[in-house]
Write a protein that holds these residues in place. Sequence first.
Motif, short mmCIF file in Angstrom:
data_model
loop_
_atom_site.label_atom_id
_atom_site.label_comp_id
_atom_site.label_asym_id
_atom_site.label_seq_id
_atom_site.Cartn_x
_atom_site.Cartn_y
_atom_site.Cartn_z
N LEU B 222 5.65 -3.88 -5.14
CA LEU B 222 5.03 -2.86 -5.56
C LEU B 222 3.56 -3.22 -6.28
O LEU B 222 2.65 -2.63 -6.23
N PHE B 223 3.76 -4.02 -6.85
CA PHE B 223 2.64 -4.76 -7.96
C PHE B 223 1.47 -5.18 -6.81
O PHE B 223 0.49 -4.53 -7.12
N LEU B 224 1.91 -5.87 -5.98
CA LEU B 224 0.94 -6.41 -5.00
C LEU B 224 0.15 -5.16 -4.13
O LEU B 224 -1.02 -5.09 -4.10
N GLY B 225 0.90 -4.21 -3.87
CA GLY B 225 0.53 -3.06 -3.33
C GLY B 225 -0.59 -2.23 -4.33
O GLY B 225 -1.58 -2.01 -4.08
N ALA B 226 0.04 -2.38 -5.44
CA ALA B 226 -1.11 -1.64 -6.56
C ALA B 226 -2.35 -2.36 -6.90
O ALA B 226 -3.38 -1.83 -7.13
N CYS B 227 -2.02 -3.89 -6.45
CA CYS B 227 -3.24 -4.79 -6.69
C CYS B 227 -4.38 -4.21 -5.98
O CYS B 227 -5.54 -4.37 -6.24
N GLY B 228 -3.93 -3.97 -4.52
CA GLY B 228 -4.99 -3.56 -3.67
C GLY B 228 -5.94 -2.22 -4.05
O GLY B 228 -6.87 -2.10 -4.13
N LYS B 229 -5.01 -1.16 -4.47
CA LYS B 229 -5.62 0.17 -4.74
C LYS B 229 -6.56 -0.06 -6.25
O LYS B 229 -7.51 0.49 -6.33
N SER B 230 -5.74 -0.89 -7.05
CA SER B 230 -6.34 -1.04 -8.42
C SER B 230 -7.20 -2.22 -8.51
O SER B 230 -7.53 -2.40 -9.71
N ALA B 231 -7.58 -2.87 -7.46
CA ALA B 231 -8.55 -3.80 -7.48
C ALA B 231 -8.28 -5.02 -8.66
O ALA B 231 -9.14 -5.31 -9.43
N GLN B 232 -7.25 -5.62 -8.47
CA GLN B 232 -6.80 -6.64 -9.42
C GLN B 232 -7.07 -7.70 -8.72
O GLN B 232 -7.39 -8.14 -7.31
N LEU B 233 -7.17 -9.05 -9.43
CA LEU B 233 -7.84 -10.25 -9.12
C LEU B 233 -6.81 -10.56 -7.74
O LEU B 233 -5.73 -10.47 -7.46
N THR B 260 -6.80 3.92 -10.44
CA THR B 260 -5.64 4.35 -11.28
C THR B 260 -4.45 4.53 -10.64
O THR B 260 -3.33 4.52 -11.59
N ALA B 261 -4.49 4.58 -9.36
CA ALA B 261 -3.06 4.87 -8.65
C ALA B 261 -2.15 3.69 -8.83
O ALA B 261 -0.99 3.68 -8.87
N GLY B 262 -2.72 2.57 -8.80
CA GLY B 262 -1.84 1.34 -8.85
C GLY B 262 -1.11 1.24 -10.32
O GLY B 262 0.02 0.98 -10.48
N VAL B 263 -1.96 1.76 -11.30
CA VAL B 263 -1.25 1.60 -12.81
C VAL B 263 -0.28 2.74 -12.82
O VAL B 263 0.58 2.35 -13.38
N PHE B 264 -0.69 3.80 -12.29
CA PHE B 264 0.38 4.98 -12.11
C PHE B 264 1.83 4.68 -11.39
O PHE B 264 2.76 5.07 -12.02
N LEU B 265 1.21 3.93 -10.37
CA LEU B 265 2.85 3.65 -9.59
C LEU B 265 3.69 2.56 -10.44
O LEU B 265 4.55 2.77 -10.50
N THR B 312 -14.75 -1.69 -14.99
CA THR B 312 -13.62 -0.89 -14.33
C THR B 312 -12.64 -1.96 -14.07
O THR B 312 -11.55 -1.72 -14.50
N CYS B 313 -13.15 -2.80 -13.09
CA CYS B 313 -12.22 -3.90 -12.58
C CYS B 313 -11.35 -4.33 -14.15
O CYS B 313 -10.12 -4.72 -14.07
N SER B 314 -12.24 -4.80 -15.03
CA SER B 314 -11.70 -5.52 -16.10
C SER B 314 -10.90 -4.39 -17.01
O SER B 314 -9.74 -4.83 -17.62
N GLN B 315 -11.08 -3.44 -17.22
CA GLN B 315 -10.41 -2.39 -17.94
C GLN B 315 -9.01 -2.04 -17.38
O GLN B 315 -7.98 -1.90 -17.90
N LEU B 316 -9.05 -2.14 -15.88
CA LEU B 316 -7.88 -1.83 -15.23
C LEU B 316 -6.80 -3.17 -15.74
O LEU B 316 -5.73 -2.95 -15.54
N GLY B 317 -7.41 -4.23 -15.73
CA GLY B 317 -6.56 -5.50 -16.28
C GLY B 317 -5.98 -5.28 -17.46
O GLY B 317 -4.90 -5.45 -17.58
N TYR B 318 -6.57 -4.50 -18.16
CA TYR B 318 -6.04 -4.18 -19.80
C TYR B 318 -4.77 -3.51 -19.34
O TYR B 318 -3.59 -3.47 -20.05
N MET B 319 -4.88 -2.18 -18.47
CA MET B 319 -4.03 -1.38 -18.28
C MET B 319 -2.61 -2.24 -17.72
O MET B 319 -1.35 -1.92 -18.02
N PHE B 320 -2.88 -2.93 -16.83
CA PHE B 320 -1.87 -3.64 -16.26
C PHE B 320 -1.14 -4.78 -17.09
O PHE B 320 0.18 -4.67 -17.18
N PHE B 321 -1.97 -5.31 -17.98
CA PHE B 321 -0.97 -6.16 -18.80
C PHE B 321 -0.49 -5.39 -19.73
O PHE B 321 0.86 -5.76 -20.32
N ALA B 322 -0.93 -3.97 -20.11
CA ALA B 322 -0.39 -3.55 -21.28
C ALA B 322 1.24 -2.76 -20.42
O ALA B 322 2.14 -2.96 -21.20
#
Lengths: 473, 636
Positions: B222-233, B260-265, B312-322
């Motif tokens: 699910l995280f890999l799926g979230a990576c696609g939507k949320s543009a993670q590394l 934000t869908a990935g973070v939400f997931l 944005t990409c960078s801020q999403l990173g924050y959300m994910f590691f939170a």
Amino acid sequence: MNWTLALPELVLALSGLAILVAGVLPRRDMTFPCTMMVLGAFLLSGAFVLTQPDGMGFGGQYISDAFARFMKVLVLAGAALALLLALDWNRAEGLSRFEYPVLVLFATLGMMVMISANDLMSLYLGLELLSLPLYVMAAFHRDNARSSEAGLKYFVLGALSSGLMLYGMSLVYGFAGTTNFAQLAQVLGGTAPISAGVVVGIVFIITGLCFKVAAVPFHMWTPDVYEGAPTSVVAYFATATKVGAIAAIVRVLAGPFGGAVDQWQQVIVLASIASMILGAFAAIGQTNIKRLMAYSWISHTGFVLMGLAVGTEAGLRGVLIYTPIYLMMSLGAFSVLVAMRRNGHAVENIQDLAGLGRTDPAMALGMAIFMFAMAGIPPLSGFFAKLYVLLPAVEAGFWLMAVVAVLSSVVSAYYYLRVVKVMYFDASTGALDARPSGVSFVLAGTGLFTMFFFLMPAPLLAAARQAVAALIG
Amino acid sequence: MFVGAVFFPLLGACVSGFLGRWLGDRVAMWSTVFFMALAAICGLLAFWQVALSGQPQTVVLFTWMQVGELSFSWSLRYDTLAAVMVGMVTLISTLIHLYSVGYMSHDATPSRFFAYLSLFTFMMLMLVTADNLVQLFFGWEGVGLASYLLIGYWYEKDSANAAAMKAFIVNRVGDLFFMLGMALTFFTFGSLEFDAIFGAVQDHVNDVFLGIPSLELIGVLLFLGACGKSAQLGLHTWLPDAMEGPTPVSALIHAATMVTAGVFLICRMSPVMEFAPVALAIVTVVGASTALFAATIGCVQNDIKRIIAYSTCSQLGYMFFAAGVGLYQAAMFHLFTHAFFKALLFLGAGSVIHAMSDEQDIRKMGGIWKKIPVTYAVMWIGSLALAGIPFFAGYYSKDAILEGAVAAGTGVGMYAFVCGAVAAFLTAFYSWRLLILTFHGKPRADHHTMEHVHESPLVMLVPLLLLSVGAITTGFVFAPYFIGDAATAFWNGAIYNLPAKDMMEALHHAPHWVPTLAKTVAISGILLAILIYGFLPHIPGRVAAAAPGPYRFLLNKWYFDELYDRIFVQPARRLAVQLWQVGDARIIDGMPNGAAALAAGASRGTVRLQTGKVASYAFAMIIGLVVFVTLFLTGR
């Protein structure tokens, strides 16, 4: 002697003579009244056919059974509709003579005799009664060199085939000691080995019959005669006489020679495969639509022979279903061919149909239906025809024949669809003349049958099953 | 109300999309805005009722499908998590719609644009209110589709088409993992309904699939799926290219929806994720790495929208590691505040671009702050919030995340903290680099453009001002609810924290040096940028010249695109070319062509047999007879 058994033939023969007299005596042109009288005779004869009881007559020469009735109805229907098509065409071409319907009548009579034959002698009698009017009809347009040539060619080759057949009959009689079908079946069905003389005789008879159904390699007259003879005559050749020929070959091979099925099966398989292949490939290069129809018929012959070669009840039933469906498709297609006329002159090239989709949408639609049906595209009737001969072949393990059948179907789809393409996508070279009402009638009737056969095939299937049961007992 | 919040945008999309031509552009535009406004009112009321008054509920619409044991319905699940998203998405989307009315006023087919925009919002709402994974996946794919349409909105531009396709394809890669995760979830739990899954987690803790604990595997997939939507590394490459779409689209994609869908997931699946420590560690590491990685690239980009995109990409990173360290609340809080200030920044950038006659390169701007003072002011507010300067929205959420990373007390937590702190410094640096290059210094645009610099119309400024208010206030207003004392009542069980970890409690006992450090790096980043770009403008060029390798490395975005091109695209293309030229053109086409040639040849041959001579016909018949007789006699 139970002569009333042959009432349909007797009625037809007597009315033929009467109409001949009626045509000669008055001083004015009697074509139309004669045609109508012949149609009436067909109708009457057909009514007698339907009420005919089972039985044998004339010293075992004549038989009436479900198979004979089935085929006779088809022959009469085909002949009547073909005659209807011929009426306008002959008038437009200046061939309006009262002899024409009479000739058609006698040819049809010959076919009926042939169908009801229960003896090699009556079979030959019927065959000759059929052939002689046909030779005349092929040359009916006697001022036209091509028509005369067609008649002559047909006569020479027909005489050859008749000679071969007669020779075969004499051989069979000489070695088997009888010409009666029932007794022949008894002799050949026994455990004793069949003598070589009988076998050679059978081959000669098959040759003669194959000539009539135009199976390869006895097909060569077909394209030339189809092209040369008047279209109205070809419409009769390609429909009613084919039914008669199929009836004859089925009657002979499944009846008296049924016991020797292992002997002739190979030959029919060969003829079937060769017909399908040649019919498919030779038609590709044709530009004349009558020649195209000739090769198309050769290809259909292959399918019919396929059902016959299988030899089982299912195979024969396939043949009997194929025949009426082919009759309808072919009549429909020829109604269009007969209507191909521009500025008063008959035209017969495929390219002359160009733009028909816009100039005469109804006729183009009909022709498209017949072409799709002949190509065997579901849900049109032609698909079921092919299906019912293909399935028994597959079930009986005739793989080579089945594969060839499917592949040749694919190839032949090309030239059928080309006609459709020319009608709908090519630029028009001018509209055809308005079609006569007879053509419209035949076109609508056969078109509806071909289109909607799949809705209620049951009556035809039941009739075919009955006919087969009568044939193989 | 609950239904309205979700379906008004769809209604707007239909009206504008299907009737737009008939209604005329103006009516179509305003009708979508009207429906979005209705949705926003519903969304805010729902937020009030569900989150603030604590009345979560589920609205069942109808059963969707029933296949064997698999059965799910369309239903709207309104708990706090969904309500936060619905309120935020509808509000921001409404402002963006309003802004677009001004921004797209010169476009040829605005009704199509607004239909897409509303459709996009609807799909996102569908995603966040889903009651089961399949409905969520529907929204997930719908968002992907709508983003494709919007990014490629200017379809006559090649680059826009390429970017749209890239976004779609990269998202598909993520979707594949999502689908695998869904399949495994069904395999493990026998259901895809959230309630059923969450209720049964305890029973499946020890399940194993292919030698790997099932929950871990589900978490990773699910995280890999979230990576696609949320543009993670790794799957981030589509995000910067998505800037090819009109600016409001960028704002919508980057601020409130899609990414934000990935973070939400991950937050939605918190009851499962909490039992998958390894998956969480992976989330943390990838998130932290993305935060740092994107920030480094942001420092050297020159396109104003791309800089914000990388941020944005960078801020999403924050959300994910939170989320990775277990602070889903902080992740959602940052998502919430970020939505406001990122929308503000994008729309502000759009206003700049609008003013500069569609110029996007900040090297060709400068010296325009006096001419567009409102835009200038809102960009400052957005940047201050982004950098995490005290009392602006970003400060509260970012601080919470950094404190949480330290408080987690694990190795990956510390790694995340270090990455996060460096990224915070870089964020501040590139934000002010952008501000100074864009607004200060000598004008670098040509004379003609400068004459046309003008403030945007009111319809664009109103959303900017409203968003500024959000960027300033959302932090301190909502901090108590999201992560403060009222958090337990606020979340009301929508997010699950493992009692043993109790990250919310640990958060309050984080060392005191952390917030100080965060503030320090942010301010020093700002000062450094002002110093370099404001007073010593020749330094950057010299630095770039002194270290050409690293500079090019950053400028080319760590060569990710080239790498993917080399590894995936080119081999696939070579294979495709082979299949096309050999497989298709030669073999598959060759067969029918050859068969056709064969048929034509056979036709010519058979026609030649037909000589027209009676003698030869008779001869053929006799030959046939002979063959038959031979067959008969030999075949006996």
